[in-house]
Design a protein around this motif. Sequence first.
Motif, PDB file in Angstrom:
ATOM      1  N   PHE A 125       0.809  -1.220   0.000  1.00 42.43           N
ATOM      2  CA  PHE A 125       0.000   0.000   0.000  1.00 42.43           C
ATOM      3  C   PHE A 125       0.840   1.267   0.000  1.00 42.43           C
ATOM      4  O   PHE A 125       0.548   2.213  -0.728  1.00 42.43           O
ATOM      5  N   HIS A 126       1.898   1.262   0.825  1.00 43.45           N
ATOM      6  CA  HIS A 126       2.683   2.492   0.969  1.00 43.45           C
ATOM      7  C   HIS A 126       3.796   2.570  -0.070  1.00 43.45           C
ATOM      8  O   HIS A 126       4.966   2.654   0.267  1.00 43.45           O
ATOM      9  N   ASN A 127       3.442   2.481  -1.323  1.00 42.22           N
ATOM     10  CA  ASN A 127       4.419   2.786  -2.373  1.00 42.22           C
ATOM     11  C   ASN A 127       3.753   3.785  -3.302  1.00 42.22           C
ATOM     12  O   ASN A 127       2.518   3.839  -3.383  1.00 42.22           O
ATOM     13  N   PRO A 128       4.558   4.613  -3.951  1.00 42.42           N
ATOM     14  CA  PRO A 128       3.986   5.736  -4.702  1.00 42.42           C
ATOM     15  C   PRO A 128       2.916   5.303  -5.703  1.00 42.42           C
ATOM     16  O   PRO A 128       1.904   5.980  -5.863  1.00 42.42           O
ATOM     17  N   PHE A 129       3.115   4.152  -6.319  1.00 38.78           N
ATOM     18  CA  PHE A 129       2.151   3.742  -7.330  1.00 38.78           C
ATOM     19  C   PHE A 129       0.796   3.401  -6.706  1.00 38.78           C
ATOM     20  O   PHE A 129      -0.250   3.868  -7.162  1.00 38.78           O
TER      21      PHE A 129
END
Lengths: 427, 392
Positions: A125-129
């Motif tokens: 969830f916590h990735n830029p994409f």
Amino acid sequence: MHTASWHSVGMTLDECIKCNICTAYCPVAAVTEKFPGPKYAGPQAQRFRESGQLKSPDLSVDYCSACRVCNEVCPSGVKIAEINARAKAQIVAERGIPLRNWFFGRNEILGMIGNLAPQIANLGFHNPFSRLMAEKILGVARHAPIPHWSTRGSFASWFNRTPRLKSENKVVYFHGCSTNYYEPEVGQAAVAVLEHLGYEAIVPPQNCCGLPMLNNGEFPAAEKLYRSNLAKLLPYADRGYPIVGTSVSCVLVLREEASEMLDIENDQTRRFKNALWDLSEWLRDLHEQGKLDTNFRELKMILPYHVSCQARAHRMGRPSLDVMTLIPGLDVREGNAKCCGLAGTYGYKSEKYEIAMKVGADAFRFVRAQGDDARMVTSDSEICRWQLQHGTQKLGRAPIEILAAAYGLYDLDQRRLNTVALQKSSL
Amino acid sequence: MTELVVIGAGLAGLIAATRAAQAGHQVKIVAKGFGATHWHAGSIDLLGYFPNETIAIQRPLDAMRDVARVQPQHPYALLSDAQITDALKNFLALTREIGLPYVGAIQDGDNLWLPSPVGAARPTFLAPHAQRAGDLTRAEPMLIVGLRGMRDFYPELIAENLGKQGHPARAAFLPLDLITDRRDITTVQLAYALDDPARRARLASELKKLAQAGERIGVIGPNSVPGIRLTNALCNHLRQLGARVDVNMDVIAFRAEGDRVLWIESEASGRPLKHRAEKFLLATGGILGGGINTDHTGKIRETIFDMPLVAPRDRGQWFRARFFDPAGHPIFRAGIPVNREFQPVDANGARVFANVWAAGSTLAHCDPILERALEGIAITTGSAAACFAGQK
């Protein structure tokens, strides 16, 4: 059905003298033209929401962040924030709930799922994409400070895993979802302090307090959660155990907001309410009775303290400040910003993120003004701490973590219990 | 341990708390909400009219001595000249210190004349520096500018009324969307909007186009941005002095032993909150501020300590027949009688509690609005009561 509590919110409407003090203090109306102000969205619009009205005529109430500053400053005792919350619930009842808000209401389930494999969940969830997709598809603000799942396991699993102090004096601890899944350290600090003071901490089964649902207008679902907590915790209240919480907003919901907004005040809810404490409030009470161990070690640091709007809504003064000022060397500085802006799940919404950041500007400015020596910032609400961390890059710590550190039980940098505390609990 | 709890966050409470905090006392304000500071013009009315007189007072400091002669129980009659000047000088110094300087003819003792929101000439003693251009003793013609669609501000009415009184004035309008996209806006929201330099520049450039040489410009109306600024600045200053300011605290109970109040208790989400202190100062306002309440039977009560009151005996005596009777309405003079040290007394003149003082509009024997003395009574009695409380 018009019970006393329905009356007490609804009838306050007629106390409104249209003075606009609420509008003058509303932190949201001050930064956006999308919200007309509490008087307009609340008492004034309420006159057009009488039963029989087919559809709510005005949707701007959706921009109310539920910070309750309006209630605080109203000289006539109008329960504006509750009127707004009920108006939101009416809109949800009429039009259904957006998928995103449905998710936000279920942060407990999200916490549980992420907790199964926190590393993977965080990465997923916590990735830029993913965040970009979440913004485009769901409307979850890309840059909003949504917490990471704790990679140290849930608080409840830690509590049940480790041997605990037994004592005649028992205190029930309500941890809330954020402590359980995102910041178990806060709960560990709370338990360590309670045990240090000679109390046995009990953590019975419990569930989400229902605040995210109340804020997003899902009243029936929130009521289920409230009643479930009531059933699980009332037996402890009836045994005379205090029930303490470290999340100031959860305690507010359990103690007042839920029963008031959902219109379910009765003898049970009153007994429950009377047993509930904010942990700092309970410690302050202990101190007033001369029973608090004030043998603190020196904590030489400047600590900005943001008074969260949820803490002010309790009308209990500043218990955390009262207790933290007992710590030698600690330079606690109280800010006077009205709200950090995030307000529950408000600032997580893409259309409201910018508003939340503008509302928070005063709080950020106050924290930054304390200088680079102030590495940490504290507030009673986890939401505020996340927002302040986001807005100032300082480390957010709960007042109970500060206190645990002052008792020598806790490392504020590592966010871990010291071995002293661990040994103590295994005795 | 809190030494002094001030109940009320109006001007009287804020000034009393500030004076006590300046003197080094540990002070806490406990207030239900904010009050008249958010509605009045932000200027300091000392004394504008005597009851039954329609001619305004020109020299209030002199007139205050007459008050002592004519109404010996009036709060002003309880104050010495030195106490009054001390309070006013302290207020001027304080407002300079908090960055909101006030102007006025404190040396000469003359009232200032400023236009009211309907264009009447309003006697006041001190005014925020920013209002000085409205001084009606000056000769320059006035341009009163409104924003089209904004409620509660009517430039034509103001200009016409000013003209009738011999002050040349004309009205003009600018579009509301020059500053905001809102369809409806309060003065406070307008003030927030004008915090934005770009919008302020737009307004200034349009005003320049409207104004003729030699004109002074009046804009925006009531609902008190200056009063809110003053309150916020005083609250911040108090916090810097180490005092607590807690609003949303509705006092519901107190405990006294012998002639001393031990604590007051305010309503809260859980158990009521006790506020213990050595001394208590009541600044809860009068009938309008909520310090004094009435019920449908005509019973009149002081809301915190149920202090003995001076008030009309029954409901039939509350009001005179004419709404604008120059003598005022008896109910508005209801209040707490005090001795020369501003301690509440009973009908026999005996002090009710040894550690309670009172100040501001909650005091009996005055009608602060009719007398145009609201802020003057707040500042002078707040200051004096705090000094007496500090000495004990």
